[in-house]
Design an enzyme around this catalytic site. Structure first.
Site, PDB file in Angstrom:
ATOM      1  N   ARG A  41      -7.245 -23.774   2.533  1.00 62.96           N
ATOM      2  CA  ARG A  41      -7.310 -24.182   3.929  1.00 62.96           C
ATOM      3  C   ARG A  41      -6.480 -23.246   4.807  1.00 62.96           C
ATOM      4  O   ARG A  41      -6.884 -22.895   5.911  1.00 62.96           O
ATOM      5  CB  ARG A  41      -6.837 -25.625   4.106  1.00 62.96           C
ATOM      6  N   ASP A  78     -18.041 -33.064   5.267  1.00 60.43           N
ATOM      7  CA  ASP A  78     -17.521 -34.233   5.954  1.00 60.43           C
ATOM      8  C   ASP A  78     -18.685 -35.051   6.482  1.00 60.43           C
ATOM      9  O   ASP A  78     -19.777 -34.516   6.690  1.00 60.43           O
ATOM     10  CB  ASP A  78     -16.596 -33.819   7.107  1.00 60.43           C
TER      11      ASP A  78
HETATM   12  O1  CP3 Z   1     -14.742 -36.676  -1.797  1.00 58.14           O
HETATM   13  C1  CP3 Z   1     -14.672 -35.430  -1.679  1.00 58.14           C
HETATM   14  O2  CP3 Z   1     -13.896 -34.734  -2.370  1.00 58.14           O
HETATM   15  C2  CP3 Z   1     -15.632 -34.727  -0.741  1.00 58.14           C
HETATM   16  C3  CP3 Z   1     -15.143 -34.413   0.542  1.00 58.14           C
HETATM   17  C4  CP3 Z   1     -15.120 -35.420   1.674  1.00 58.14           C
HETATM   18  C5  CP3 Z   1     -14.287 -35.222   2.807  1.00 58.14           C
HETATM   19  N1  CP3 Z   1     -14.595 -36.171   3.733  1.00 58.14           N
HETATM   20  C6  CP3 Z   1     -13.321 -34.143   2.967  1.00 58.14           C
HETATM   21  C7  CP3 Z   1     -12.239 -34.287   3.956  1.00 58.14           C
HETATM   22  C8  CP3 Z   1     -15.874 -36.567   1.910  1.00 58.14           C
HETATM   23  C9  CP3 Z   1     -16.871 -37.266   1.007  1.00 58.14           C
HETATM   24  C10 CP3 Z   1     -15.547 -37.024   3.221  1.00 58.14           C
HETATM   25  C11 CP3 Z   1     -16.173 -38.187   3.878  1.00 58.14           C
HETATM   26  C12 CP3 Z   1     -15.541 -38.747   5.076  1.00 58.14           C
HETATM   27  N2  CP3 Z   1     -15.049 -38.088   6.170  1.00 58.14           N
HETATM   28  C13 CP3 Z   1     -15.432 -40.131   5.339  1.00 58.14           C
HETATM   29  C14 CP3 Z   1     -15.961 -41.210   4.449  1.00 58.14           C
HETATM   30  C15 CP3 Z   1     -15.150 -41.376   3.232  1.00 58.14           C
HETATM   31  C16 CP3 Z   1     -13.815 -41.993   3.476  1.00 58.14           C
HETATM   32  O3  CP3 Z   1     -12.821 -41.339   3.124  1.00 58.14           O
HETATM   33  O4  CP3 Z   1     -13.788 -43.130   3.943  1.00 58.14           O
HETATM   34  C17 CP3 Z   1     -14.814 -40.289   6.596  1.00 58.14           C
HETATM   35  C18 CP3 Z   1     -14.467 -41.597   7.279  1.00 58.14           C
HETATM   36  C19 CP3 Z   1     -14.598 -38.991   7.116  1.00 58.14           C
HETATM   37  C20 CP3 Z   1     -14.055 -38.634   8.457  1.00 58.14           C
HETATM   38  C21 CP3 Z   1     -12.792 -37.922   8.309  1.00 58.14           C
HETATM   39  N3  CP3 Z   1     -12.668 -36.640   7.812  1.00 58.14           N
HETATM   40  C22 CP3 Z   1     -11.500 -38.390   8.639  1.00 58.14           C
HETATM   41  C23 CP3 Z   1     -11.194 -39.764   9.181  1.00 58.14           C
HETATM   42  C24 CP3 Z   1     -10.628 -37.350   8.331  1.00 58.14           C
HETATM   43  C25 CP3 Z   1      -9.152 -37.326   8.590  1.00 58.14           C
HETATM   44  C26 CP3 Z   1      -8.449 -38.182   7.615  1.00 58.14           C
HETATM   45  C27 CP3 Z   1      -7.570 -37.341   6.750  1.00 58.14           C
HETATM   46  O5  CP3 Z   1      -7.565 -37.570   5.534  1.00 58.14           O
HETATM   47  O6  CP3 Z   1      -6.878 -36.476   7.325  1.00 58.14           O
HETATM   48  C28 CP3 Z   1     -11.368 -36.283   7.787  1.00 58.14           C
HETATM   49  C29 CP3 Z   1     -10.846 -35.004   7.292  1.00 58.14           C
HETATM   50  C30 CP3 Z   1     -11.126 -34.654   5.865  1.00 58.14           C
HETATM   51  N4  CP3 Z   1     -12.340 -34.769   5.242  1.00 58.14           N
HETATM   52  C31 CP3 Z   1     -10.187 -34.091   4.948  1.00 58.14           C
HETATM   53  C32 CP3 Z   1     -10.888 -33.849   3.754  1.00 58.14           C
HETATM   54  C33 CP3 Z   1     -10.370 -33.220   2.502  1.00 58.14           C
HETATM   55  C34 CP3 Z   1      -8.755 -33.740   5.272  1.00 58.14           C
HETATM   56  C35 CP3 Z   1      -8.795 -32.551   6.157  1.00 58.14           C
HETATM   57  C36 CP3 Z   1      -7.622 -31.629   5.981  1.00 58.14           C
HETATM   58  O7  CP3 Z   1      -7.642 -30.816   5.039  1.00 58.14           O
HETATM   59  O8  CP3 Z   1      -6.720 -31.724   6.802  1.00 58.14           O
END
Ligand code: CP3
Length: 354
Positions: A41, A78
């Site tokens: 990242r 995402d």
């Molecule tokens: O499961 C996996 O390894 C696949 C990757 C994946 C991500 N997001 C990567 C991610 C998947 C399947 C998702 C789905 C997702 N994204 C959902 C549904 C699943 C769940 O967790 O409920 C939702 C609600 C989102 C929306 C989203 N994306 C949010 C609310 C956030 C911020 C929350 C956080 O953890 O910071 C993200 C960012 C995100 N998506 C990250 C990752 C690895 C973190 C981003 C970072 O590296 O800063």
């Protein structure tokens, strides 16, 4: 691409076929708890830059598989790629989660939304799927995914994450027809998107309904489940001579498992608030179950973690149809060594023959 799978336990378990041991993967298995993820990242510059570049997305997808003996890869992406492709101005602020510069609030906002073409605006996702399949070389199956229309709509209408869902619930109660128009549009976009992932090589697909549990039972059926059913009914059933199983996960949906199981999916994801034995009684032999260790059990001392893993495995009981997973995603503060303990505990369990 017609490549034989070295390990097809996931696909078999999702279709309730017998397997010599329970397959496992973990929601958010590629994420900030891994130092190699944080390094990629940093090189990419941001989370979105990583998602939109197929090489980075592929690299990060494979990282947890290089560390742990997992039985599936999940596309690194995402659920907000679809609204991103609708030009709502998505940003991820460090530590703040997603934000939309142009939230969707009125009937006119909804009418204006484009229908993203997966071959164009979402090409980077399709390309990532093909690249990951090539790099996996048949080691394990690749899961594609999308958010449920309801869950994606919550971010679009609220303009980001929310605890109370005030804006979308105002729409739900005050202008339900507008909300239905938005959800129907998202369902169409999601069908195109998931079918494009399947055509590019996704071997199973999952719908994440993270916020379905914020609804009343009647609202869940009308505003979330209905659209997930439409999606299931319109997905390609086979690819490269194999069935492409569909997993539906509603966080907080434990009371509605029976209905969720009836929409044409192959497996239902279960969070940690429901015992798998109860879940199984509710869904019968209609679908497989996926879950459901409390993600916070990864903070437990190793022997306690092993006991909790065993409790989940035994709560499902005998017979086929269980995919081990967490009840929700791994959190960034987890020690990667604990994940290794979890994986070994699941892989060591083969006593039930199912
Ligand atoms: O499961 C996996 O390894 C696949 C990757 C994946 C991500 N997001 C990567 C991610 C998947 C399947 C998702 C789905 C997702 N994204 C959902 C549904 C699943 C769940 O967790 O409920 C939702 C609600 C989102 C929306 C989203 N994306 C949010 C609310 C956030 C911020 C929350 C956080 O953890 O910071 C993200 C960012 C995100 N998506 C990250 C990752 C690895 C973190 C981003 C970072 O590296 O800063």
């Amino acid at each position: 691409m017609t490549q034989e799978l070295d390990n097809d336990l996931l696909l078999r378990a999702l279709l309730r076929q017998p397997t010599p041991r329970r397959p496992l993967w973990l929601m958010r298995q590629a994420g900030r708890y891994l130092p190699e993820y944080r390094a990629t990242r940093a090189r990419a510059g941001s989370f979105l830059a990583m998602c939109t570049n197929p090489e980075y997305a592929c690299e990060v997808t494979l990282q947890p598989l290089d560390r742990y003996a997992l039985d599936a890869a999940i596309l690194f992406s995402d659920i907000l790629t679809i609204p991103h492709a609708m030009n709502l101005g998505l940003e991820f602020e460090a530590g703040e989660g997603p934000r939309f510069a142009r939230p969707v609030r009125t009937a006119a906002d909804i009418e204006r939304l484009p229908l993203p073409d997966p071959a164009r605006e979402l090409r980077y996702v399709v390309d990532a799927v093909s690249l990951i399949r090539r790099e996996l070389r048949g080691r394990v199956p690749l899961i594609g995914f999308a958010g449920s229309p309801w869950t994606v709509a919550t971010y679009m209408v609220e303009g980001g994450g929310s605890k109370t869902f005030g804006a979308i619930k105002r729409m739900l109660y005050g202008a339900p027809r507008d909300l239905h128009r938005l959800l129907a549009h998202l369902a169409r976009a999601t069908i195109l998107y998931l079918n494009a992932q399947i055509e590019a090589g996704a071997q199973a697909v999952m719908l994440f309904d993270t916020w379905g549990g914020a609804l009343t039972p009647a609202q869940y059926r009308e505003f979330s489940l209905h659209y997930m059913g439409e999606i299931c009914a319109s997905l390609r059933r086979e690819s490269q001579g194999r069935v492409v199983p569909r997993i539906v996960f509603t966080k907080g949906g434990g009371a509605w498992l029976e209905r969720t199981a009836a929409i044409g999916c192959d497996a239902v994801g279960v969070d940690w608030t429901t015992d798998l034995a109860d879940a199984r009684r509710l869904v019968g032999d209609r679908v497989a179950l996926q879950g459901n260790l409390d993600p916070a059990a990864l903070h437990a001392p190793p022997e306690v973690l092993r006991a909790e893993v065993l409790r989940v495995l035994e709560s499902f009981g005998r017979g086929p149809g269980h995919v081990f997973n967490l009840g929700h995603g791994i959190t960034p503060d987890v020690d990667p060594e604990r994940v290794a303990v979890l994986v070994e505990a699941v892989r060591g369990y083969r006593l039930d023959g199912g």
